[in-house]
Design an enzyme around this catalytic site. Structure first.
Site, PDB file in Angstrom:
ATOM      1  N   TYR A  66      12.096  -4.602  -6.207  1.00 53.43           N
ATOM      2  CA  TYR A  66      11.259  -4.829  -5.029  1.00 53.43           C
ATOM      3  C   TYR A  66      11.409  -3.614  -4.112  1.00 53.43           C
ATOM      4  CZ  TYR A  66      12.178  -9.575  -6.779  1.00 53.43           C
ATOM      5  OH  TYR A  66      12.354 -10.682  -7.571  1.00 53.43           O
TER       6      TYR A  66
ATOM      7  N   ASP B  34      15.577   3.463 -11.470  1.00 55.58           N
ATOM      8  CA  ASP B  34      14.352   2.765 -11.848  1.00 55.58           C
ATOM      9  C   ASP B  34      13.907   1.947 -10.646  1.00 55.58           C
ATOM     10  OD1 ASP B  34      13.813   3.405 -14.642  1.00 55.58           O
ATOM     11  OD2 ASP B  34      15.708   2.380 -15.067  1.00 55.58           O
TER      12      ASP B  34
ATOM     13  N   ASP C  63      15.843  -6.415  -3.133  1.00 58.01           N
ATOM     14  CA  ASP C  63      15.348  -6.719  -1.787  1.00 58.01           C
ATOM     15  C   ASP C  63      14.038  -7.496  -1.889  1.00 58.01           C
ATOM     16  OD1 ASP C  63      14.851  -6.759   0.924  1.00 58.01           O
ATOM     17  OD2 ASP C  63      14.229  -4.670   1.053  1.00 58.01           O
TER      18      ASP C  63
ATOM     19  N   CYS D 237      15.641 -12.011   3.583  1.00 58.24           N
ATOM     20  CA  CYS D 237      15.128 -12.202   4.945  1.00 58.24           C
ATOM     21  C   CYS D 237      14.897 -13.680   5.259  1.00 58.24           C
ATOM     22  CB  CYS D 237      13.845 -11.400   5.154  1.00 58.24           C
ATOM     23  SG  CYS D 237      12.478 -11.897   4.091  1.00 58.24           S
TER      24      CYS D 237
END
Length: 421
Positions: free
Chosen positions: A285, A308, A352, A379
């Site tokens: 991500y 990557d 993430d 988050c």
């Protein structure tokens, strides 16, 4: 609506106070622990709990303050903890994070203390460099109301100075949205997004909190046309010595201090566990590649021999390709769960994901690659806890975790953890 008087005894992840009526839990929006409040019940459809909102505060908490955000005070769905002292709001966020780490993640907090919530700035206002607003009748611009489709034109206190100036005269069409971004030089850029196919003629929802949550759904919805209203099609964002040219409608962290703080924290966490030697990295991500750049530029005890970077957003990946063109970074466009099985085995994984979290399939795929170190970012506290708990069932231990007040005046907390096998 049913009206009740309740004593609030706790705080829940999501920002509501916790009370009880006849033994049943009631989640009360706008209430703080220790308060007695008069509420209206807004949702009584579930047997185990009800939802309510404050009508009147009969006995106020000492941590209640005059609302810091005029838009929230006027009913906008933006800064849901604007009425809470910022220091106490971070304490509530830490408590809520600790609660979900126990209940959802299965962590014994006696052995591993939950993180305190660190501020990203000196004041809770004027932090947001990106926002999304709805265009209503006569070109009036504003945020949607809390739990309503009404347009609130009172400005939010979150955006940086100048971001919301003079918007009503820009000529946005009814039902469209304006996406606003302030670049690292303070220059404002505005793009108009056409109305979604299923909402033509009605104003879209304002107040985007994390663009990738929308990005993850974009493949399943009709494309929306973009018109540049002011500034350029791209905003230049800078961290340290590197700059990224990011589409105005693309993802960049909302808080102006967040990208530098998150990448610095991730690097510190990795260094803290003693990673050494030549390292191959998965940046999952990865967006525009800020974590990749941080590792490439800041590694000292270890050397990044290759990265990557995986993401679905073509605009973000194009920005990554421009900024990281001379670095050993390979770009992969596609869903993380579909791509990782074809990648070279990693020594370090940075993950993430969007608000919904990585999920079991991605966590299992990461574990199958047997990296020595994983840095996981979340988050949403519940999704963060769920992902960490999944890693734990596969034998990965949290070595350290940190949390940030990434969206001041709201209940949202950003978590970062480093895990090792």
């Amino acid at each position: 609506m049913t009206e009740l008087e309740l004593d609030v005894t706790g705080y829940a992840n999501g920002g509501s106070g916790i009370a009880r009526h006849n033994g049943r839990v009631v989640f009360v929006a706008g209430a703080l622990p220790g308060e007695r409040v008069r509420v209206n019940v807004t949702d009584d459809s579930r047997a185990s709990y009800a939802k309510a909102s404050v009508v009147d505060v009969l006995d106020a908490s000492p941590h209640r303050v005059a609302p810091l955000c005029p838009a929230a005070a006027a009913g906008a769905g933006c800064c849901d903890l604007s009425f809470v002292d910022p220091t106490y709001a971070r304490e509530l966020g830490a408590d809520a994070l600790g609660d979900v780490l126990r209940r959802i993640g299965g962590f014994g907090i006696d052995a591993t203390e939950p993180p305190t919530v660190e501020p990203l700035g000196d004041v809770p206002t004027g932090w947001r460099v990106r926002t999304r607003l709805a265009v209503g009748a006569d070109g009036v611009v504003g945020l949607r109301g809390r739990r309503s489709s009404d347009l609130v034109t009172t400005p939010c206190a979150g955006p940086v100075a100048g971001l919301l100036d003079g918007l009503d005269g820009l000529g946005g069409a009814v039902g469209t949205e304006l996406v606003l971004a302030s670049d690292s030089d303070g220059v404002r850029h505005i793009a108009e997004l056409s109305a979604p196919a299923d909402r033509r003629g009605r104003s879209g929802r304002g107040g985007d909190r994390r663009g990738r949550a929308q990005r993850s759904r974009s493949a399943h919805s009709a494309p929306r046309s973009v018109r540049t209203v002011q500034g350029d099609t791209h905003a230049v964002q800078t961290i340290g010595e590197r700059s990224w040219t990011v589409p105005v409608t693309g993802f960049w962290q909302a808080h102006h201090n967040a990208p530098a703080a998150y990448t610095r924290a991730a690097l510190e966490l990795v260094k803290g566990i003693g990673l050494s030697g030549d390292v191959h990295v998965w940046d999952l991500y990865g967006g525009v590649g800020v974590f990749s750049a941080s590792l490439l530029d800041g590694a000292s005890d270890f050397s990044v021999r290759g990265v990557d970077l995986v993401d679905t957003d073509p605009g973000a990946l194009a920005a990554a390709e421009r900024t990281l063109a001379t670095d050993p970074v390979e770009i992969h466009r596609g869903a993380v769960a579909d791509v990782v099985s074809s990648l070279r085995a990693p020594d370090l994984v940075i993950s993430d994901p969007p608000r919904s979290g990585a999920g079991a399939d991605v966590v299992d795929a990461v574990v199958a690659a047997e990296p020595g170190v994983v840095v996981h970012v979340g988050c949403d506290a519940a999704a963060f806890a769920r992902d960490l708990g999944r890693f734990a069932t596969h034998g990965y231990s949290v070595r350290e975790w940190r949390a940030f007040d990434a969206f001041p005046m709201t209940h949202h907390v950003e978590g970062i953890a480093v895990l090792t096998r």
